[in-house]
Design a protein around this motif. Structure first.
Motif, PDB file in Angstrom:
ATOM      1  N   THR A 434       0.841  -1.202   0.000  1.00 17.62           N
ATOM      2  CA  THR A 434       0.000   0.000   0.000  1.00 17.62           C
ATOM      3  C   THR A 434       0.874   1.249   0.000  1.00 17.62           C
ATOM      4  OG1 THR A 434      -0.204  -0.261   2.394  1.00 17.62           O
ATOM      5  CG2 THR A 434      -2.019  -1.054   1.052  1.00 17.62           C
ATOM      6  N   ARG A 435       2.050   1.152   0.583  1.00 18.67           N
ATOM      7  CA  ARG A 435       2.987   2.287   0.565  1.00 18.67           C
ATOM      8  C   ARG A 435       3.366   2.637  -0.883  1.00 18.67           C
ATOM      9  NH1 ARG A 435       8.283   2.618   1.686  1.00 18.67           N
ATOM     10  NH2 ARG A 435       8.497   0.398   2.073  1.00 18.67           N
ATOM     11  N   HIS A 436       3.361   1.617  -1.736  1.00 18.05           N
ATOM     12  CA  HIS A 436       3.693   1.859  -3.141  1.00 18.05           C
ATOM     13  C   HIS A 436       2.449   2.074  -3.987  1.00 18.05           C
ATOM     14  CE1 HIS A 436       7.626   0.251  -1.855  1.00 18.05           C
ATOM     15  NE2 HIS A 436       8.057   1.117  -2.755  1.00 18.05           N
ATOM     16  N   GLY A 437       1.344   2.315  -3.347  1.00 18.77           N
ATOM     17  CA  GLY A 437       0.139   2.687  -4.085  1.00 18.77           C
ATOM     18  C   GLY A 437      -0.738   1.552  -4.552  1.00 18.77           C
ATOM     19  N   PHE A 438      -0.484   0.329  -4.049  1.00 16.81           N
ATOM     20  CA  PHE A 438      -1.322  -0.787  -4.477  1.00 16.81           C
ATOM     21  C   PHE A 438      -2.529  -0.968  -3.557  1.00 16.81           C
ATOM     22  CE2 PHE A 438       2.595  -1.754  -6.640  1.00 16.81           C
ATOM     23  CZ  PHE A 438       2.163  -2.297  -7.843  1.00 16.81           C
ATOM     24  N   SER A 442      -6.514  -9.844   0.048  1.00 11.24           N
ATOM     25  CA  SER A 442      -5.958 -11.175   0.323  1.00 11.24           C
ATOM     26  C   SER A 442      -7.095 -12.126   0.717  1.00 11.24           C
ATOM     27  CB  SER A 442      -4.882 -11.061   1.406  1.00 11.24           C
ATOM     28  OG  SER A 442      -5.407 -10.404   2.541  1.00 11.24           O
ATOM     29  N   VAL A 443      -6.749 -13.205   1.393  1.00 10.54           N
ATOM     30  CA  VAL A 443      -7.759 -14.230   1.717  1.00 10.54           C
ATOM     31  C   VAL A 443      -8.108 -14.161   3.205  1.00 10.54           C
ATOM     32  CG1 VAL A 443      -8.282 -16.708   1.657  1.00 10.54           C
ATOM     33  CG2 VAL A 443      -6.727 -15.726  -0.042  1.00 10.54           C
ATOM     34  N   GLY A 444      -9.376 -13.962   3.492  1.00 10.22           N
ATOM     35  CA  GLY A 444      -9.832 -14.004   4.885  1.00 10.22           C
ATOM     36  C   GLY A 444      -9.373 -12.836   5.729  1.00 10.22           C
ATOM     37  N   ARG A 445      -8.981 -11.748   5.069  1.00 13.09           N
ATOM     38  CA  ARG A 445      -8.551 -10.551   5.810  1.00 13.09           C
ATOM     39  C   ARG A 445      -9.180  -9.333   5.148  1.00 13.09           C
ATOM     40  NH1 ARG A 445      -2.075 -11.546   5.928  1.00 13.09           N
ATOM     41  NH2 ARG A 445      -2.380 -11.162   3.710  1.00 13.09           N
ATOM     42  N   PRO A 446      -9.382  -8.269   5.890  1.00  9.28           N
ATOM     43  CA  PRO A 446      -9.972  -7.091   5.258  1.00  9.28           C
ATOM     44  C   PRO A 446      -9.059  -6.561   4.157  1.00  9.28           C
ATOM     45  CG  PRO A 446      -9.994  -6.893   7.652  1.00  9.28           C
ATOM     46  CD  PRO A 446      -9.152  -8.090   7.328  1.00  9.28           C
ATOM     47  N   PRO A 447      -9.626  -6.071   3.052  1.00  8.22           N
ATOM     48  CA  PRO A 447      -8.788  -5.480   2.004  1.00  8.22           C
ATOM     49  C   PRO A 447      -8.077  -4.237   2.534  1.00  8.22           C
ATOM     50  CG  PRO A 447     -11.116  -5.446   1.369  1.00  8.22           C
ATOM     51  CD  PRO A 447     -11.057  -5.965   2.748  1.00  8.22           C
ATOM     52  N   VAL A 448      -6.957  -3.929   1.960  1.00  4.36           N
ATOM     53  CA  VAL A 448      -6.203  -2.762   2.407  1.00  4.36           C
ATOM     54  C   VAL A 448      -6.030  -1.826   1.220  1.00  4.36           C
ATOM     55  CG1 VAL A 448      -4.134  -1.985   3.618  1.00  4.36           C
ATOM     56  CG2 VAL A 448      -4.963  -4.310   3.965  1.00  4.36           C
ATOM     57  N   MET A 449      -6.512  -0.590   1.386  1.00  3.10           N
ATOM     58  CA  MET A 449      -6.413   0.392   0.296  1.00  3.10           C
ATOM     59  C   MET A 449      -5.032   1.027   0.307  1.00  3.10           C
ATOM     60  SD  MET A 449      -9.446   0.319  -0.956  1.00  3.10           S
ATOM     61  CE  MET A 449      -9.890   1.830  -1.796  1.00  3.10           C
ATOM     62  N   SER A 450      -4.585   1.463  -0.856  1.00  2.69           N
ATOM     63  CA  SER A 450      -3.282   2.108  -0.932  1.00  2.69           C
ATOM     64  C   SER A 450      -3.313   3.417  -0.157  1.00  2.69           C
ATOM     65  CB  SER A 450      -2.934   2.390  -2.380  1.00  2.69           C
ATOM     66  OG  SER A 450      -3.654   3.505  -2.819  1.00  2.69           O
ATOM     67  N   GLU A 451      -2.140   3.794   0.387  1.00  2.00           N
ATOM     68  CA  GLU A 451      -2.069   5.038   1.169  1.00  2.00           C
ATOM     69  C   GLU A 451      -2.474   6.220   0.327  1.00  2.00           C
ATOM     70  OE1 GLU A 451       1.801   5.213   2.923  1.00  2.00           O
ATOM     71  OE2 GLU A 451       1.391   3.468   4.199  1.00  2.00           O
ATOM     72  N   SER A 452      -2.178   6.139  -0.980  1.00  6.64           N
ATOM     73  CA  SER A 452      -2.475   7.291  -1.831  1.00  6.64           C
ATOM     74  C   SER A 452      -3.975   7.525  -2.004  1.00  6.64           C
ATOM     75  CB  SER A 452      -1.822   7.124  -3.205  1.00  6.64           C
ATOM     76  OG  SER A 452      -2.192   5.877  -3.740  1.00  6.64           O
ATOM     77  N   THR A 453      -4.786   6.451  -1.738  1.00  8.93           N
ATOM     78  CA  THR A 453      -6.232   6.666  -1.831  1.00  8.93           C
ATOM     79  C   THR A 453      -6.768   7.202  -0.513  1.00  8.93           C
ATOM     80  OG1 THR A 453      -6.756   4.477  -1.031  1.00  8.93           O
ATOM     81  CG2 THR A 453      -6.549   4.733  -3.405  1.00  8.93           C
ATOM     82  N   GLY A 454      -5.899   7.108   0.534  1.00  9.54           N
ATOM     83  CA  GLY A 454      -6.276   7.661   1.824  1.00  9.54           C
ATOM     84  C   GLY A 454      -7.370   6.880   2.524  1.00  9.54           C
TER      85      GLY A 454
END
Ligand code: UGA
Length: 474
Positions: A434-438, A442-454
């Protein structure tokens, strides 16, 4: 001891090479003359870490030869049967190769020999084998039958052979176990320096389990089925975690601390594959049913596993909205890392599903590309993960190769069309990505938004609109 190994597949070749390594004189046989010629010329029919060096060293030392089955059984004192037992359409194991070897042994052995069944076979195969040997014997056949199931894993087969947790022997007479003990002595006593890992400090002696042949045969199917059950169980827990916003990694950690459960085989993902678990679970259900037991628990293990790929495709659809016309990269084709084996690999099923949905798929695997291309030619196969990801709107990770953890995320970010990663094996570091904007799913875990989307960690699965926002944020 003059040992012959019949079958030069994953189990046979590893067994032959490792038995030679601990000092035996070994002849390895296969019906496939082209494969034998490859091996005689030092070429490998498949990739398995360290196998090539052990084979080569022992061939040079004259301890290992490749021969036809007839020539290999002649004069052998111990014969390991390591041929394939693939599934028939009804799920039963096809034992025709085992039966053919039995016939060869019956007709060509000279003098007393041990016939050791290493192939994974249904319970009571030993009894059938004995009958078959007697039936086809030219003269009076003097042999003892042993069941000695193999527990090595592809990708770490050599290490597993030298350092097994247990060696299981199924015999009809106790004295026969003594002969087997002699064959395995260096391994049982761990008296040798691990030939492939100079730094290996493993000294724990394996358990030596002597039982009857039926129980020994059952130990193999029961073990593989139990492990498969653990995987399907954690995969269902993962689905539940996704539905309620929990984290399966933390749940598995908490469960695995209980020594009665243990942490192994609690990694959720896109499902188990390979030439063992899918066929062995299926065969075990069939074996049980033929014996009058309805092993419905295992039927559900299979069903859960069969739904894994569709579950991932649904997650992709939820994020991309439509799959038709989208460019998707698939990283990892082998059923697990450190092998080039794509038999029953979830990745191949995923390629089928994505192409069927109308996606354009580019795929990459460090070892399995050629084998994948042979069974599924309709993807674009690439020479690097970056090439596969060029202009992709999503990257799907199916096999947890170490190479994927070493990716230059900045470089990758520059080539993708949309920075979206589905990690089907929970193998990557979400913070790093996410630090690189991705945007990381994943599986069975909450999705993680990229830092750039805030959007921060723990954001629920995003809608297509949110997905577009990730793309805009590049
Ligand atoms: C398996 C057994 O682990 C061996 O003990 C056995 O000897 C072998 O089958 C066999 O019968 O010949 P293998 O199929 O090589 O070995 O590979 P595993 O490491 O067991 O993995 C099987 C599948 O389960 C892979 O697709 C892997 O990705 C998956 N898996 C494994 C998970 O999805 N989660 C886990 O936690 C562990």
């Amino acid at each position: 001891m003059k040992i012959s190994v019949i079958g030069a597949g994953y189990v046979g070749l590893t067994t032959a090479a490792c038995l030679a390594e601990i000092g035996h004189s070994v002849r390895c046989a296969d019906n496939d003359e082209a494969k034998l010629n490859m091996l005689r010329n030092g070429q490998m029919p498949f990739f398995e870490p360290h196998l090539e060096e052990v084979l080569s060293r022992n061939c040079k030392a004259g301890r290992l030869q490749f021969e036809s089955p007839v020539s290999a059984v002649t004069g052998a004192e111990a014969i390991f049967i390591c041929v394939g037992t693939p599934p028939l359409d009804n799920g039963e194991a096809d034992l025709s190769a085992v039966a053919n070897v039995a016939r060869t042994i019956a007709q060509y052995t000279t003098g007393y020999c041990l016939v050791i069944e290493k192939s994974t076979v249904p319970v009571q195969t030993g009894q059938q084998l004995k009958r078959h040997l007697q039936l086809y014997a030219r003269n009076e056949l003097r042999c003892d039958l042993v069941s000695n199931p193999e527990f090595l894993r592809e990708g770490s087969a050599i290490h597993d052979f030298f350092h097994p947790d247990r060696i299981v022997i199924g015999v009809e007479r106790e004295e026969v176990a003594t002969q087997l003990r002699e064959i395995y002595r260096p391994i049982l006593e761990q008296t040798f320096q691990c030939p492939v890992h100079a730094e290996c400090t493993h000294t724990q002696k394996p358990a030596w389990i002597v039982t009857d042949t039926n129980s020994s045969e059952l130990i193999k199917h029961a073990s593989n089925s139990f492990l498969a059950m653990k995987i399907s169980f954690i995969n269902m827990v993962a689905d539940l975690c996704e539905a309620v916003g929990a984290d399966v990694t933390k749940v598995a950690l908490g469960m695995g601390m209980d020594p009665r459960i243990g942490p192994a085989f609690l990694n959720p993902g896109i499902g188990f594959g390979g030439f063992c678990f899918p066929k062995d679970v299926q065969a075990f259900v069939r074996i049980a049913s033929q014996a009058g037991c309805d092993f419905s628990l295992l039927k559900e293990v299979e069903n859960i596993n069969k739904r894994r790929v569709a579950h991932v495709v649904e997650k992709v659809r939820k994020e991309l909205w439509v799959i038709r016309g989208r460019k998707i990269a698939v990283w990892g084709l082998a059923f697990k890392p450190n092998t080039d084996d794509v038999r029953f690999a979830p990745a191949i099923e995923l390629l089928h599903a994505l192409v069927h949905e109308g996606a354009t798929v580019s795929a990459y695997d460090p070892q399995a590309t050629e084998k994948a291309r042979a069974v599924f030619p309709d993807a674009r196969y690439c020479a690097s993960p970056y090439e596969a990801a060029r202009d992709a709107e999503a990257i799907l990770i199916v096999t947890e190769w170490e190479e994927f953890r070493q990716i230059d995320w900045q470089r990758l970010r520059a080539v993708v069309d949309r920075p979206l990663i589905f990690d089907g094996r929970n193998t990557l570091d979400a913070t790093e990505l996410t630090r690189h904007g991705f945007h990381y799913i994943s599986v069975g875990r909450p999705p993680v938004m990229s830092e750039s989307t805030g959007s921060g960690e723990g954001t629920p699965a995003s809608s297509p609109v949110e997905g577009e926002r990730v793309a805009d944020a590049r």
